[in-house]
Design an enzyme around this catalytic site. Structure first.
Site, PDB file in Angstrom:
ATOM      1  N   HIS A  28       0.802  -1.235   0.000  1.00  0.00           N
ATOM      2  CA  HIS A  28       0.000   0.000   0.000  1.00  0.00           C
ATOM      3  C   HIS A  28       0.838   1.290   0.000  1.00  0.00           C
ATOM      4  CE1 HIS A  28       0.266   0.141   4.399  1.00  0.00           C
ATOM      5  NE2 HIS A  28      -0.667  -0.736   4.616  1.00  0.00           N
ATOM      6  N   HIS A  82      -5.290  -8.760  14.490  1.00  0.00           N
ATOM      7  CA  HIS A  82      -5.316  -7.560  13.636  1.00  0.00           C
ATOM      8  C   HIS A  82      -6.138  -7.878  12.394  1.00  0.00           C
ATOM      9  CE1 HIS A  82      -4.301  -4.040  11.500  1.00  0.00           C
ATOM     10  NE2 HIS A  82      -3.104  -4.351  11.061  1.00  0.00           N
ATOM     11  N   GLU A  84      -6.406  -6.237   9.446  1.00  0.00           N
ATOM     12  CA  GLU A  84      -5.980  -5.853   8.101  1.00  0.00           C
ATOM     13  C   GLU A  84      -5.804  -7.121   7.254  1.00  0.00           C
ATOM     14  OE1 GLU A  84      -2.776  -2.992   7.890  1.00  0.00           O
ATOM     15  OE2 GLU A  84      -3.256  -2.545   5.804  1.00  0.00           O
ATOM     16  N   ASP A  86      -3.816  -8.399   5.184  1.00  0.00           N
ATOM     17  CA  ASP A  86      -2.608  -9.221   5.068  1.00  0.00           C
ATOM     18  C   ASP A  86      -2.587 -10.308   6.155  1.00  0.00           C
ATOM     19  OD1 ASP A  86      -2.370  -6.905   6.646  1.00  0.00           O
ATOM     20  OD2 ASP A  86      -0.199  -6.895   6.563  1.00  0.00           O
ATOM     21  N   HIS A 148      -1.532  -1.522  14.591  1.00  0.00           N
ATOM     22  CA  HIS A 148      -1.527  -0.519  13.558  1.00  0.00           C
ATOM     23  C   HIS A 148      -2.923   0.057  13.260  1.00  0.00           C
ATOM     24  CE1 HIS A 148      -1.455  -0.397   8.857  1.00  0.00           C
ATOM     25  NE2 HIS A 148      -1.147   0.793   9.272  1.00  0.00           N
ATOM     26  N   ASP A 167       1.493  -6.386  13.992  1.00  0.00           N
ATOM     27  CA  ASP A 167       2.402  -5.562  13.189  1.00  0.00           C
ATOM     28  C   ASP A 167       3.613  -5.049  13.979  1.00  0.00           C
ATOM     29  OD1 ASP A 167       1.041  -5.791  10.802  1.00  0.00           O
ATOM     30  OD2 ASP A 167       0.039  -3.854  10.954  1.00  0.00           O
ATOM     31  N   TYR A 195      10.114   0.065   8.415  1.00  0.00           N
ATOM     32  CA  TYR A 195       8.759  -0.398   8.747  1.00  0.00           C
ATOM     33  C   TYR A 195       8.118   0.538   9.779  1.00  0.00           C
ATOM     34  CZ  TYR A 195       4.912  -3.474   9.898  1.00  0.00           C
ATOM     35  OH  TYR A 195       3.655  -3.974  10.090  1.00  0.00           O
ATOM     36  N   HIS A 228       5.029  -9.869  10.716  1.00  0.00           N
ATOM     37  CA  HIS A 228       5.873  -9.703   9.517  1.00  0.00           C
ATOM     38  C   HIS A 228       7.336  -9.872   9.911  1.00  0.00           C
ATOM     39  CE1 HIS A 228       2.615  -8.035   7.070  1.00  0.00           C
ATOM     40  NE2 HIS A 228       2.349  -7.159   8.021  1.00  0.00           N
TER      41      HIS A 228
HETATM   42 FE1  FEO Z   1      -1.524  -3.550   9.558  1.00  0.00          FE
HETATM   43 FE2  FEO Z   1       0.389  -6.182   8.612  1.00  0.00          FE
HETATM   44  O1  FEO Z   1      -1.162  -5.165   8.706  1.00  0.00           O
END
Ligand code: FEO
Length: 401
Positions: A28, A82, A84, A86, A148, A167, A195, A228
């Site tokens: 993104h 989370h 989101e 991903d 996040h 995150d 990041y 991640h």
């Molecule tokens: Fe805020 Fe890795 O998603």
């Protein structure tokens, strides 16, 4: 059942069952030059529990890793730290396949999952500080709002001292190695900082609060397992101290000069400003938007003390690339910066003034009024640019003495 992909054991009862995205280069708007991973974890307690899932296209790899440990249909609970996509993109399909007894998320997570997906299964909201029994293990939840997203939370497996931090403490870094201590420290520092700068910087004050809160809750992880990048298991002081430092945004002597140029006039100005910065004792970092991505610029600003932005005027406006970086930066809310605006022009000269206004709206403390040059800088003009660099350096060096 496909077991091509194997899980990686990270503690007595926890396995990494995520996926590696070697090819992604745009997350993104953030340039992910080293790819990323979507981490998910399997807790082999009495209640077999999955922590997060992965981005939708990686469902097969993820389920294969789960299947290398246990039949996915045996999973009792799913915790969504989370919402989101991903981390939840394949959740709807996984729910259909696994049909777990329960799915847990924060109260905001319940709302976010409802808004994203038409889930048949009810999601159970857990409260900040609530503990869930997995039979032989316990998980405690800590809200991490805005780190996040509003739904974000941490899950702490106290018996094994594993903190699932979604995150936070992560980075976009694809690798075959699963643990941070197997990867070059310089790469970890660089990608971790990028990041933080590109994802978490707007919420830096919340990071400081969360680190303090984690300390008071008696959470003393031996493993930090983010969503991640690599898992931290050896020296947790590294990610914790990095986050403390990045969140504080203490100014350094580094000055980032970011610009674009049409006929090299603004570039000449940028180079003269950088020379003045150097002579004045600052550390210039000159970033042309012809060659530097916005996410690289933000990565450099994270530990800088000054932001100096230049643009030619084109059709009564700043250059589009400069508008792009300023829009991106404004949203990320970097703090504690001094700065300046400059640029060349032909007849109207709005760009530098527009930059100045944006910098002011970001709370950047401007060292001088805008520096504008008509058409092509001559020796006197370049001397003014040099002097601007020296003035910024004087403030930076003075602030640090
Ligand atoms: Fe805020 Fe890795 O998603």
């Amino acid at each position: 059942m496909n077991t091509t992909y194997k899980a990686v054991k990270i503690s007595d009862c926890v396995y990494w069952v995520g996926a590696v995205d070697w090819g992604i280069r745009d997350f993104h708007g953030y340039a992910t030059g080293r790819g990323t991973t979507y981490n998910a974890y399997l807790i082999m307690a009495d209640k077999i529990t999955l922590v997060d899932t992965v981005k939708a296209p990686f469902r097969e790899e993820f389920l294969s890793r789960v299947a290398s440990v246990v039949d996915p249909a045996s999973i009792d609970y799913i915790i969504s730290n989370h919402s989101e996509m991903d981390h939840t993109g394949c959740l709807p399909e996984v729910l259909k396949t696994i049909r777990p007894e329960k799915v847990f998320a924060s109260s905001m997570g319940v709302k976010a999952l409802g808004a994203h997906f038409q889930l048949e299964q009810e999601i159970t909201a857990v409260k900040d500080g609530e503990t869930l029994s997995l039979g032989s293990r316990q998980v405690t939840f800590t809200e991490a709002r805005m780190l996040h997203w509003p739904d974000s939370m941490f899950s702490y497996l106290s018996d094994d001292d594993v903190l699932f931090s979604q995150d936070a403490f992560g980075m976009h870094l694809a690798s075959a190695e699963r643990f941070a201590d197997e990867i070059d420290g310089g790469v970890l520092e660089y990608e971790g900082a990028r990041y933080f700068a590109n994802i978490l910087l707007p919420y830096a004050p919340l990071v400081e609060k969360l680190l303090a809160k984690v300390g008071t809750l008696g959470i003393a992880p031996e493993i930090i397992a983010p969503d991640h990048g690599p898992i931290w298991r050896d020296d947790l002081a590294v990610p914790l101290e990095n986050y403390g430092r990045w969140a504080a945004q203490k100014p350094t002597k580094k000055a980032v000069v970011v610009f674009d140029t049409m006929w090299q006039s603004t570039e000449k100005m940028a180079r003269a400003v950088a020379e003045g910065l150097h002579v004045g004792g600052a550390t210039p970092m000159v970033m042309s938007l012809k060659s530097c991505h916005r996410s690289d610029v933000v990565g450099e600003i994270l530990e800088a003390g000054a932001l100096i932005v230049g643009s030619p005027t084109m059709n009564n406006n700043m250059f589009p690339t400069v508008a792009d970086i300023l829009t991106y930066l404004k949203g990320l809310k970097p703090a504690n910066l001094i700065g300046a605006a400059f640029g060349s022009y032909g007849w109207s000269g709005e760009a530098a003034i527009q930059i100045k206004k944006v910098l002011e709206s970001m709370g950047v403390d401007l060292v001088d009024d805008v520096l504008k040059v008509k058409y092509v800088p001559d020796g006197d003009d370049l001397a003014r640019c040099h002097a601007l660099g020296e003035a910024v350096a004087g403030r930076l060096v003075g602030d640090r003495e």
